[in-house]
Design a protein around this motif. Structure first.
Motif, mmCIF file in Angstrom:
data_model
loop_
_atom_site.group_PDB
_atom_site.id
_atom_site.type_symbol
_atom_site.label_atom_id
_atom_site.label_comp_id
_atom_site.label_asym_id
_atom_site.label_seq_id
_atom_site.Cartn_x
_atom_site.Cartn_y
_atom_site.Cartn_z
ATOM 1 N N PRO A 96 -85.828 -5.869 -18.778
ATOM 2 C CA PRO A 96 -84.513 -6.330 -19.020
ATOM 3 C C PRO A 96 -84.485 -7.596 -20.023
ATOM 4 O O PRO A 96 -83.399 -7.683 -20.882
ATOM 5 C CB PRO A 96 -83.956 -6.907 -17.650
ATOM 6 N N GLN A 97 -85.579 -8.362 -20.241
ATOM 7 C CA GLN A 97 -85.385 -9.306 -21.192
ATOM 8 C C GLN A 97 -86.639 -9.177 -22.405
ATOM 9 O O GLN A 97 -86.667 -10.104 -23.250
ATOM 10 C CB GLN A 97 -85.597 -10.866 -20.598
ATOM 11 N N ARG A 127 -82.280 -0.217 -16.158
ATOM 12 C CA ARG A 127 -81.175 0.773 -16.624
ATOM 13 C C ARG A 127 -81.226 1.743 -15.905
ATOM 14 O O ARG A 127 -80.427 2.746 -16.065
ATOM 15 C CB ARG A 127 -81.309 1.165 -18.153
ATOM 16 N N SER A 147 -79.560 -2.573 -28.565
ATOM 17 C CA SER A 147 -80.757 -2.989 -28.988
ATOM 18 C C SER A 147 -81.871 -2.241 -29.161
ATOM 19 O O SER A 147 -82.831 -2.186 -29.787
ATOM 20 C CB SER A 147 -80.864 -4.294 -28.021
ATOM 21 N N SER A 192 -88.506 -9.931 -27.537
ATOM 22 C CA SER A 192 -87.631 -10.526 -26.625
ATOM 23 C C SER A 192 -86.251 -9.811 -26.970
ATOM 24 O O SER A 192 -86.055 -9.569 -28.101
ATOM 25 C CB SER A 192 -87.543 -11.988 -26.705
ATOM 26 N N GLY A 193 -85.286 -9.881 -26.075
ATOM 27 C CA GLY A 193 -84.077 -9.150 -26.219
ATOM 28 C C GLY A 193 -83.418 -8.360 -25.102
ATOM 29 O O GLY A 193 -84.129 -7.921 -24.104
ATOM 30 N N SER A 194 -82.324 -7.871 -25.257
ATOM 31 C CA SER A 194 -81.767 -7.041 -24.169
ATOM 32 C C SER A 194 -82.028 -5.500 -24.189
ATOM 33 O O SER A 194 -82.846 -5.310 -25.289
ATOM 34 C CB SER A 194 -80.255 -6.968 -24.712
ATOM 35 N N ASP A 195 -82.109 -4.806 -23.018
ATOM 36 C CA ASP A 195 -82.541 -3.396 -22.916
ATOM 37 C C ASP A 195 -81.335 -2.732 -23.165
ATOM 38 O O ASP A 195 -81.109 -1.392 -22.578
ATOM 39 C CB ASP A 195 -83.180 -3.170 -21.417
ATOM 40 N N GLY A 196 -79.948 -3.176 -23.631
ATOM 41 C CA GLY A 196 -79.119 -2.286 -23.930
ATOM 42 C C GLY A 196 -79.370 -1.369 -25.254
ATOM 43 O O GLY A 196 -80.237 -1.497 -25.674
#
Length: 259
Positions: free
Chosen positions: A172-173, A225, A199, A192-196
């Motif tokens: 997730p992060q 997800r 991204s 680092s970052g979103s799992d959207g």
């Protein structure tokens, strides 16, 4: 005959919480902590969760999210001739990669054939010692402590085949990217970052661009997800079977990788 249960407890230490299960999922406990306090906070959360279970002799297996680990790729070296030299070489590679001392961290290495690069993971000694202490307090034997990256790779490795591939573990992060070419590891990155979707699509496009457009099979595992499957072009999703049930949190999903 063993006095240990055949079904060990499985604990998952995530960036913002700890979860515990066995054959069934027991519970998760969330927390908010500064980075310097994350280890102590996670250990206390695990202690709380274990304290809610019957005290009996058993085993404990722990999965660590990427937030508790450091990773780097260890190139092959012909001059290494002993385990002690290998550990020293790995420590030097980590310190060169991160620009700081690795004092207080323990390094584990993936087993690879001669001539191949290794995946190296470093975990804080304070966390490992804390897990040992919590296990003793709970009358458990600490069976294994493993970065989630390793558990996820082992779970899905049969899908990757013998060709070149990119494996993206999208927690997730934080995302980790493993690139394999000609049967060996060529690159390991963390971000680092979103799992959207936006991204992840950008991350994959950048990695493919760095490879000069050479053909790659691309695999993505995104445990956060599981109930809103990533919609990504040209990607094979690595999903658990049977499908995730509604309401399962990400720590529960992560535990299923080794269940």
């Amino acid at each position: 005959m063993s006095h240990l249960s055949p079904d060990p407890f499985i604990a998952v230490l995530g960036a913002n919480g700890v979860g515990l299960g066995q054959r069934r999922w027991f519970a998760s406990q969330g927390f908010v902590a500064e980075r310097s306090q994350a280890v102590a906070t996670a250990l206390q959360a695990l202690r709380n969760l274990l304290g809610e279970q019957p005290r009996r002799r058993n085993e404990l297996r722990v999965l660590l999210s990427a937030d508790y680990c450091r990773f780097c790729l260890l190139p092959w070296s012909d001059v290494i001739s002993s385990p002690a030299e290998l550990q020293g070489y790995a420590r030097a590679c980590f310190e060169a990669h991160y620009g700081q001392s690795l004092e207080g961290w323990r390094i584990c290495l993936s087993p690879e054939a001669s001539g191949r690069a290794r995946v190296a993971a470093a975990v804080p000694e304070a966390l490992l010692q804390g897990l040992e202490q919590v296990s003793v307090e709970s009358r458990l034997r600490l069976r294994a402590v493993q970065p989630y990256l390793m558990g996820a790779y082992n779970r899905f490795a049969a899908r990757f085949g013998q060709g070149d591939f990119l494996f993206v573990l999208a927690e997730p992060q934080r995302s980790l990217v493993l690139l394999a070419r000609q049967g060996g590891w060529q690159q390991l990155r963390t971000q680092s970052g979103s799992d959207g979707d936006t991204s992840l699509q950008a991350l994959i496009a950048r990695e493919c661009q760095l490879q000069g457009g050479q053909p790659l099979a691309i695999f993505v595992h995104a445990p956060g997800r599981a109930q809103s499957r990533p919609q990504l072009d040209g990607v094979e999703l690595c999903e658990l079977t049977p499908p995730v049930e509604p309401g399962q949190d990400v720590l529960n999903v992560m535990a299923r990788v080794v269940a």
